[in-house]
Motif scaffolding. Structure first.
Motif, PDB file in Angstrom:
ATOM      1  N   UNK A   1      67.777  79.064  38.988  1.00  0.00           N
ATOM      2  CA  UNK A   1      68.694  78.119  38.343  1.00  0.00           C
ATOM      3  C   UNK A   1      68.044  76.745  38.195  1.00  0.00           C
ATOM      4  N   UNK A   2      67.351  76.309  39.253  1.00  0.00           N
ATOM      5  CA  UNK A   2      66.695  74.998  39.201  1.00  0.00           C
ATOM      6  C   UNK A   2      65.604  74.988  38.130  1.00  0.00           C
ATOM      7  N   UNK A   3      64.831  76.071  38.053  1.00  0.00           N
ATOM      8  CA  UNK A   3      63.802  76.157  37.013  1.00  0.00           C
ATOM      9  C   UNK A   3      64.428  76.066  35.623  1.00  0.00           C
ATOM     10  N   UNK A   4      65.528  76.762  35.436  1.00  0.00           N
ATOM     11  CA  UNK A   4      66.214  76.722  34.141  1.00  0.00           C
ATOM     12  C   UNK A   4      66.645  75.290  33.804  1.00  0.00           C
ATOM     13  N   UNK A   5      67.180  74.595  34.794  1.00  0.00           N
ATOM     14  CA  UNK A   5      67.710  73.244  34.561  1.00  0.00           C
ATOM     15  C   UNK A   5      66.627  72.212  34.273  1.00  0.00           C
ATOM     16  N   UNK A   6      65.392  72.495  34.677  1.00  0.00           N
ATOM     17  CA  UNK A   6      64.307  71.550  34.351  1.00  0.00           C
ATOM     18  C   UNK A   6      63.511  72.038  33.136  1.00  0.00           C
ATOM     19  N   UNK A   7      64.052  73.023  32.448  1.00  0.00           N
ATOM     20  CA  UNK A   7      63.467  73.455  31.184  1.00  0.00           C
ATOM     21  C   UNK A   7      62.442  74.563  31.278  1.00  0.00           C
ATOM     22  N   UNK A   8      62.224  75.106  32.464  1.00  0.00           N
ATOM     23  CA  UNK A   8      61.249  76.201  32.615  1.00  0.00           C
ATOM     24  C   UNK A   8      61.989  77.538  32.488  1.00  0.00           C
ATOM     25  N   UNK A   9      62.450  77.800  31.266  1.00  0.00           N
ATOM     26  CA  UNK A   9      63.329  78.951  31.047  1.00  0.00           C
ATOM     27  C   UNK A   9      62.589  80.266  31.204  1.00  0.00           C
ATOM     28  N   UNK A  10      61.345  80.323  30.755  1.00  0.00           N
ATOM     29  CA  UNK A  10      60.575  81.566  30.877  1.00  0.00           C
ATOM     30  C   UNK A  10      60.402  81.982  32.334  1.00  0.00           C
ATOM     31  N   UNK A  11      60.074  81.002  33.187  1.00  0.00           N
ATOM     32  CA  UNK A  11      59.911  81.294  34.614  1.00  0.00           C
ATOM     33  C   UNK A  11      61.243  81.709  35.231  1.00  0.00           C
ATOM     34  N   UNK A  12      62.303  80.994  34.854  1.00  0.00           N
ATOM     35  CA  UNK A  12      63.631  81.324  35.389  1.00  0.00           C
ATOM     36  C   UNK A  12      64.017  82.754  35.004  1.00  0.00           C
ATOM     37  N   UNK A  13      63.741  83.112  33.749  1.00  0.00           N
ATOM     38  CA  UNK A  13      64.083  84.458  33.269  1.00  0.00           C
ATOM     39  C   UNK A  13      63.377  85.528  34.091  1.00  0.00           C
ATOM     40  N   UNK A  14      62.125  85.289  34.420  1.00  0.00           N
ATOM     41  CA  UNK A  14      61.362  86.259  35.213  1.00  0.00           C
ATOM     42  C   UNK A  14      62.027  86.492  36.566  1.00  0.00           C
ATOM     43  N   UNK A  15      62.470  85.423  37.205  1.00  0.00           N
ATOM     44  CA  UNK A  15      63.125  85.560  38.513  1.00  0.00           C
ATOM     45  C   UNK A  15      64.476  86.266  38.384  1.00  0.00           C
TER      46      UNK A  15
END
Length: 650
Positions: free
Chosen positions: A508-522
């Protein structure tokens, strides 16, 4: 409608000839019979026209409808398909704003030679849906009362003479016929349903769907209502159920009799009976005192559906003549064995005949019920110190533990730290973070301590680092072999939960700082570890997929977790609009979504502002649920140009 016409009078068919030179040439045939025969033929031609020119649209709409209604038998499916084709042709607007019926009238109306018949066809631009009560029968003419307006109208059956009963309830589709109406195809008689219950069901459903008038709701949701009405007023017959043993039916009988003396909710009696029957199919329990399980069922249904009177376990124990501890033990067993059935039941209650709302539930599903998790952790700790030879010995141990005073056993630093964490999860304010810090002093590898302290990290970036640290510690502690062995049912293992929480919060934190690709992987990895998705990861992953333009993946995810919730239904609309625009399918899906939660639209269209903070709880179909949905999805809906104008016309 058999008027007497003199042979020298103008022919009622409108040809301009005398009756004896026209339709009266064969006096054995009445003009009414001719007109009604031609009306029957017209109705058939409408259906042929609809299927020839718009068969694809009709079929797609019916397939969409089947996602929100249950059709058990193939014969029933054919019936609903036929009625749906008629309803769709009369009322559903195509992409150009016209109905199939209007197109038929424009094209075929010019080809009809008989003026009277052509005039009748022109009036069919104003079809009508009715829910009524039959108050008179004369040949093929019915006198009916509209149950919502109390209007008395005359309606004719021209296709065939459907068997009807005086006083019975029906729904139907009507077309104007002179000063009266003609059924298309006939009254759909629902004789077994009490009129009052049917009316109450439609009125409650219309209110829940946000309609001011039940007549308008019935028009828009005619097929769904038709499929749901046969279930109104049904009751469960204990003798008709195939009980594995007589003792199980005895439990159901005790529950039913006692419940009816304490409460008058027929719905809850049936709910409890069905849940108990499902339990008996799963687990053939040896029962010595049937009152214990009868009391446990009573407690279960009143906690699931808070309508009517509620009792504590102690009060119910007194009512059924058993101890509160035995009720508690049986209740926990029912809750565990019936977890899937209870989930399905809660989802279905929004559309229950009595308009019952599902219980209010806490938001933040990823945190989980910490009280239960704590009890599970303590039980596992105790089990590890014992040597058991069978499952029965373990069950006996746990039952004794549940009902006996607990011994205080010495604990190591890791266990003490976890106890502090469970206390922290239940605390608020500074105390919450103080307990987490104390836990970290006892165990520097305490994953949940990092999860809690990240809440006050000061920025999303700093919080992400703390979540990542906790996640990596949890991953290291579990070990690679553990992941390989237990992939697929991770959440069911209590020791995985701190790691699972950390990984989700990190994503969720990755998504909120714009790292959507990394967030999606998790998110994807979490679902691989736990496909049952107790944490609600699928909701976050859906948003991430749409943000990335991965609409096919988002569609596949929705199909895997098709639950009939407001979130799922609105997401179906969203994908249809993003992929294909303002189609008729999108309109159908929107109707189903609005029925589940009418409040969402106001937030999506900007009529209401989304609050700065999400609510702590929500109930299915209420405004809090709408706020929570808008919180996570509003930015996706804003990608759709012309949304507000489209919604206004639906």
């Amino acid at each position: 409608m058999n008027e007497k016409v003199s042979r020298n009078d103008p022919c009622p068919c409108g040809s301009g000839k005398k009756f004896k030179k026209c339709c009266g040439a064969n006096e054995a045939i009445s003009i009414t019979h001719i007109i009604e025969s031609e009306i029957d033929d017209l109705q058939k031609r409408i259906l042929y026209f609809a299927m020839d020119h718009y068969g694809v649209e009709i079929e797609e709409d019916f397939e969409d409808l089947q996602e929100v209604m249950v059709i058990a038998e193939e014969q029933s499916r054919e019936f609903y398909e036929m009625i749906h084709t008629i309803w769709f042709s009369l009322f559903e607007q195509l992409e150009d704003g016209e109905t199939i019926l209007e197109k038929f009238i424009a094209i075929e109306g010019r080809r009809i030679k008989r003026p009277k018949l052509r005039g009748i066809l022109q009036t069919w631009v104003n079809p009508k849906v009715i829910a009524g009560k039959i108050i008179g029968v004369e040949n093929n003419k019915l006198s009916v009362m509209d149950v919502f307006t109390s209007e008395i109208i005359e309606a004719y059956m021209v296709t065939e003479h459907f068997p009807v009963e005086m006083g019975s309830f029906f729904v139907g589709l009507l077309l104007p016929y002179d000063q009266n109406y003609v059924f298309f195809p006939g009254p759909l008689d629902l004789t077994d349903i009490p009129v009052e219950q049917a009316v109450d069901f439609i009125e409650r459903s219309s209110v829940d769907a946000g309609y001011d008038l039940p007549q308008e709701y019935l028009t828009d949701f005619f097929i769904e209502v038709l499929s749901e009405l046969p279930m109104v007023g049904q009751s469960v017959d204990l003798d008709s159920l195939d009980w594995p043993a007589p003792i199980y039916q005895e439990v159901a009988g005790i529950f039913k009799n006692k419940f009816e003396t304490l409460d008058d909710s027929e719905l809850l009696v049936e709910t409890g009976t069905i849940l108990w029957f499902q339990f008996c199919q799963k687990r053939e329990k040896r029962i010595q005192n049937p009152n214990i399980y009868a009391a446990a069922i009573h407690y279960l249904v009143t906690t699931l559906v808070p309508m009517g009177l509620s009792y504590t376990q102690k009060e119910l124990g007194e009512q059924y003549g058993v101890s509160a501890g035995s009720v508690s033990s049986a209740f926990k067993e029912l809750e565990s064995v019936l977890s899937d059935e209870i989930t399905d039941l809660l989802r279905s209650f929004y559309d229950a005949p009595n308009g019952v709302k599902a219980p209010v539930v806490q938001f933040n599903p990823q945190q989980g019920p910490m009280v239960t998790e704590r009890a599970m952790q303590e039980a596992i700790t105790e089990l590890q110190g014992e040597n058991f030879e069978s499952i029965d010995e373990i069950n006996q141990f746990l039952n004794q533990r549940l009902n006996a005073p607990q011994k205080v056993l010495p604990k190591g630093n890791e266990e003490r730290a976890q106890d502090l964490i469970y206390d922290a999860f239940e605390a608020v304010g500074k105390q919450r973070y103080k307990l987490a810090e104390e836990a970290l002093k006892l165990n520097s590898d305490c994953v949940d301590a990092y999860n809690i302290l990240a809440e006050v990290a000061g920025s999303v970036e700093k919080a992400a680092k703390m979540y990542e640290k906790g996640m990596l510690l949890g991953q290291k502690e579990l070990g690679k072999a553990f992941f390989m062995k237990n992939k697929g049912h991770f959440w069911g293992l209590i020791e995985t939960r701190p790691f699972m929480r950390a990984k989700l919060y990190y994503a969720e934190a990755l998504y909120n700082i714009g790292k959507i690709n990394e967030a999606t992987k998790h998110y994807e990895e979490l679902l691989e570890l736990n496909p049952n998705d107790n944490q609600g990861v699928r909701d976050f992953l859906f948003v991430a997929y749409v943000d990335q333009g991965e609409l096919k993946k988002a569609q596949s995810l929705l199909k895997q977790h098709d639950e009939g919730t407001a979130q799922g239904l609105y997401n179906k609309v969203l994908l249809e609009l993003l992929e294909k625009g303002f189609t008729s399918k999108a309109a159908t899906l929107l109707k189903a979504a609005k029925k589940q939660n009418k409040y969402v639209i106001a937030f999506l269209t900007g009529k209401k502002r989304v609050p700065d903070q999400q609510p702590d709880y929500y109930g299915w179909g209420d405004e809090n649920e709408a706020i929570i949905y808008a919180f996570g999805h509003l930015h996706l809906w804003r990608k759709i140009d012309g949304l507000n104008d489209w919604v206004k016309n639906k």
